[in-house]
Design an enzyme around this catalytic site. Structure first.
Site, short mmCIF file in Angstrom:
data_model
loop_
_atom_site.label_atom_id
_atom_site.label_comp_id
_atom_site.label_asym_id
_atom_site.label_seq_id
_atom_site.Cartn_x
_atom_site.Cartn_y
_atom_site.Cartn_z
N GLY A 140 11.53 -0.48 14.51
CA GLY A 140 12.50 0.27 13.73
C GLY A 140 13.88 -0.26 14.04
N CYS A 154 7.81 -3.25 19.51
CA CYS A 154 9.27 -3.32 19.48
C CYS A 154 9.88 -1.94 19.70
CB CYS A 154 9.72 -3.97 18.17
SG CYS A 154 11.41 -4.58 18.27
N TYR A 155 10.51 -1.35 18.70
CA TYR A 155 11.06 0.00 18.90
C TYR A 155 9.98 0.96 19.40
CZ TYR A 155 13.37 4.46 18.15
OH TYR A 155 13.92 5.69 18.35
N HIS A 185 6.63 -8.98 18.02
CA HIS A 185 5.89 -8.55 16.83
C HIS A 185 4.59 -9.34 16.67
CE1 HIS A 185 8.96 -5.93 15.08
NE2 HIS A 185 9.83 -6.75 15.64
N GLU A 195 2.37 -8.90 14.55
CA GLU A 195 1.94 -8.92 13.14
C GLU A 195 2.52 -10.09 12.35
OE1 GLU A 195 3.96 -6.86 14.59
OE2 GLU A 195 5.61 -6.20 13.33
N SER A 227 -2.86 -2.70 -18.88
CA SER A 227 -1.80 -3.67 -19.18
C SER A 227 -2.32 -5.09 -19.09
CB SER A 227 -0.65 -3.50 -18.19
OG SER A 227 -1.06 -3.95 -16.91
N GLY A 228 -3.47 -5.25 -18.44
CA GLY A 228 -3.97 -6.61 -18.23
C GLY A 228 -3.51 -7.18 -16.91
N GLY A 229 -2.64 -6.47 -16.20
CA GLY A 229 -2.25 -6.87 -14.85
C GLY A 229 -3.43 -6.64 -13.91
N VAL A 230 -3.29 -7.13 -12.68
CA VAL A 230 -4.42 -7.05 -11.74
C VAL A 230 -4.86 -5.61 -11.52
CG1 VAL A 230 -5.18 -7.60 -9.41
CG2 VAL A 230 -3.57 -9.11 -10.57
N ASP A 231 -3.89 -4.72 -11.26
CA ASP A 231 -4.25 -3.37 -10.86
C ASP A 231 -4.99 -2.62 -11.96
OD1 ASP A 231 -2.87 -4.13 -8.65
OD2 ASP A 231 -1.05 -3.04 -9.16
N SER A 232 -4.40 -2.60 -13.16
CA SER A 232 -5.07 -1.81 -14.20
C SER A 232 -6.38 -2.48 -14.62
CB SER A 232 -4.14 -1.57 -15.40
OG SER A 232 -3.85 -2.76 -16.08
N SER A 233 -6.47 -3.79 -14.53
CA SER A 233 -7.73 -4.46 -14.86
C SER A 233 -8.83 -4.08 -13.89
CB SER A 233 -7.56 -5.99 -14.84
OG SER A 233 -6.65 -6.40 -15.82
N LYS A 266 -2.54 -4.89 -2.14
CA LYS A 266 -2.74 -5.82 -3.25
C LYS A 266 -3.87 -6.82 -2.98
CE LYS A 266 -0.96 -6.95 -7.26
NZ LYS A 266 -0.49 -5.98 -8.27
#
Ligand code: XMP
Length: 511
Positions: A56, A83-84, A170, A172, A224-230, A367
């Protein structure tokens, strides 16, 4: 869904989602909650096998610095503070956090005590990524230092009895060597993770859950044809077949062939698929408008209107499905960020459609996981790997007033750019690439004739999260091919520039 859970307490660090993605990549499910909500009772609801405190921006001594109820540290649940998060553990348990005269930032040579279960099978020396001014000057009782650097005596600490650990660096971020292995050690050697988070299981469970929830009800989805809605469409089609209706509003602002590609995948009769060709309506509303925010607003509103009209034809539905993903729902541990652009996702919540409930089957996924789920469901690669495409489509890549003619010019040029990037094998390493039709015209010469035509801009970026981005070093030979092809094959473009600004200070899109 029965799987183990790790809870990430967010103290406002910039890497909170990255930590979560790393944990999930290691086969362990996790969720992020803001530190303010992390009461003992709340944590118990999740029955976590481990807790991770993020970094943070604050100093533990700052006014209003995020704090944690000390009882959280005696719940018997293993804790890793980063870290924090590490400093906060020390501070809360009676150690002392001090301010160094200079900031320790960047790649730092670090020495490890490899008898710690977190460093098992790892080398004694490695590079870590540091970003701090404060450090743990005095360890709390029961703790020992398990790593140090030249400037930081406690680069990592542990209390083995209580299973509480802290890293000043970190793990990550990719610059920390073996960072993922250290997280893996925490999860598997300390928390007892068994690695029960996989997309295959998620897929089967999600399908079963949708079936149970929907019963014989009707579901509506804006596709919409985007990844998520597809991916949502495919998941729902597997779960409930023709109880699903997808409305695809083709606003005429898609890339070349895109509308037909979407129809080819979803319009095969498995589900009720409605394609609304609304190009004229959208272009009519956009006529004469050149201000970017105004264009975005008009498209957002018109989308809702078209969707509403189509939904009315279907009548009452029981559920409205949405492609919301985890990145959209994570509540940050710190304050709100400034609004740079009014992003619009086609498929944003229409509050006027008559439905009972919302279903969001991707709500828990990042994603990359959405893409993995899409692959699991058998969606074609070009849909699963599709780069982000803004809801307002090419309207924000035609600078100034949007007309059908300009859109067609842009579509053809953009198609060639994408084609050459793919042929050069750059479509994975360049994360987003597209053409922009500027509103500028300049003088050129074609054969023996003077031309006065548009300047096209090419944009390619590399990025891990689209919040920041660098311009992609596309080889000159590829740019050359693109340039030659576009001026030869596309009318009305006689000059091409390549955008060499990163984000910030530029944004990825031009409008
Ligand atoms: P900027 O231009 O803000 O873009 O740097 C960051 C990422 O977001 C995409 N983008 C959008 N996505 N609706 C979306 O769903 C929008 O209105 C929108 N505007 C920009 C952009 O393509 C980039 O990937």
């Amino acid at each position: 869904m029965s799987h183990q859970n790790v809870l990430i307490l967010d103290f406002g660090g910039q890497y909170n989602q990255l930590i979560a993605r790393r944990v999930r990549d290691l086969g362990v499910y996790c969720e992020i909650i803001p530190f303010r909500k992390a009461t003992v009772e709340k944590i118990r609801e999740y029955s976590p096998i481990g807790l991770i405190f993020t970094g943070g921006p604050n100093s533990v001594y700052a006014e209003n610095a995020p704090q944690i109820d000390p009882a959280v540290l005696s719940m018997g649940v293993p804790v890793l503070g980063l870290c924090y998060g590490c400093q906060l553990i020390a501070h809360t348990l009676g150690g002392k956090v001090e301010t160094a005269p200079a900031r320790e930032f960047g790649k730092t040579a670090t020495h490890f005590n490899t008898t710690s279960p977190l460093f098992t099978d790892l080398p004694e020396e490695a590079t870590t990524w540091m970003s701090h001014v404060d450090y743990v000057g005095k360890l709390p009782e029961g703790f020992e230092s398990i790593a140090h650097t030249d400037h930081c005596p406690v680069a990592a600490m542990q209390n083995l009895d209580k299973k509480i650990f802290g890293f000043q660096y970190h793990p990550e971020v990719e610059h920390t060597q073996n960072g993922s292995k250290m997280l893996r050690n925490f999860l598997y050697n300390v928390c007892g993770a068994v690695g029960d988070w996989s997309m295959k299981d998620y897929c089967n469970t999600a399908i079963a859950q949708v079936r149970e929830k929907v019963g014989d009800g009707k579901v509506l989805l804006a596709l919409s044809g985007g990844v998520d809605s597809s991916v949502v469409a495919k998941l729902l089609s597997k779960a409930i077949g023709n109880q699903l209706t997808c409305i695809f509003v083709d606003h005429g602002l898609m890339r070349k062939n895109e509308g037909d590609e979407i129809e080819a995948v979803f319009g095969n009769g498995d589900i009720n698929f409605v394609r609304v060709n609304a190009e004229d309506r959208f272009l009519g509303k956009l006529a004469g408008v050149s201000e970017p925010e105004k264009k975005r607003k008009i498209i957002g509103e018109e989308f809702i209107r078209v969707f509403e009209e189509e939904a009315k034809k279907i009548g009452k539905v029981d559920f409205l499905a949405q492609g919301t993903i985890y990145a959209d729902v994570v509540e940050s541990g710190s304050g709100d960020a400034a609004v740079i652009k009014s992003h619009h996702n086609v498929g944003g919540l229409p509050d006027y459609v008559d439905f009972k409930e919302i279903i969001e089957p991707l709500r828990l996924l990042f994603k990359d996981e959405v893409r993995a789920l899409g692959r699991e469901l058998g969606l074609p690669d070009y849909l699963v790997n599709r780069q982000p495409f803004p809801g307002p489509g090419l309207a924000i890549r035609v600078i100034g007033e949007v007309t059908k003619e300009k859109l067609d010019v842009l579509r053809d040029a953009d198609f060639i750019f994408r084609d050459e990037i793919a042929k050069a094998g750059l479509d994975k390493s360049v994360h987003q690439y597209f053409a922009v039709l500027t509103n500028m015209r300049s003088v050129g010469v074609m054969g023996d004739f003077r031309t006065y035509d548009y300047t096209l801009a090419l944009r390619g970026v590399t990025t891990s999260d689209f919040m920041t981005a660098d311009w992609a070093r596309i080889p000159y030979e590829v740019l050359d091919k693109v340039s030659v092809r576009i001026v030869n094959e596309v009318d009305h473009i006689n000059r091409i520039c390549y955008d060499i600004t990163s984000k910030p200070p530029a944004t990825i899109e031009w409008e």
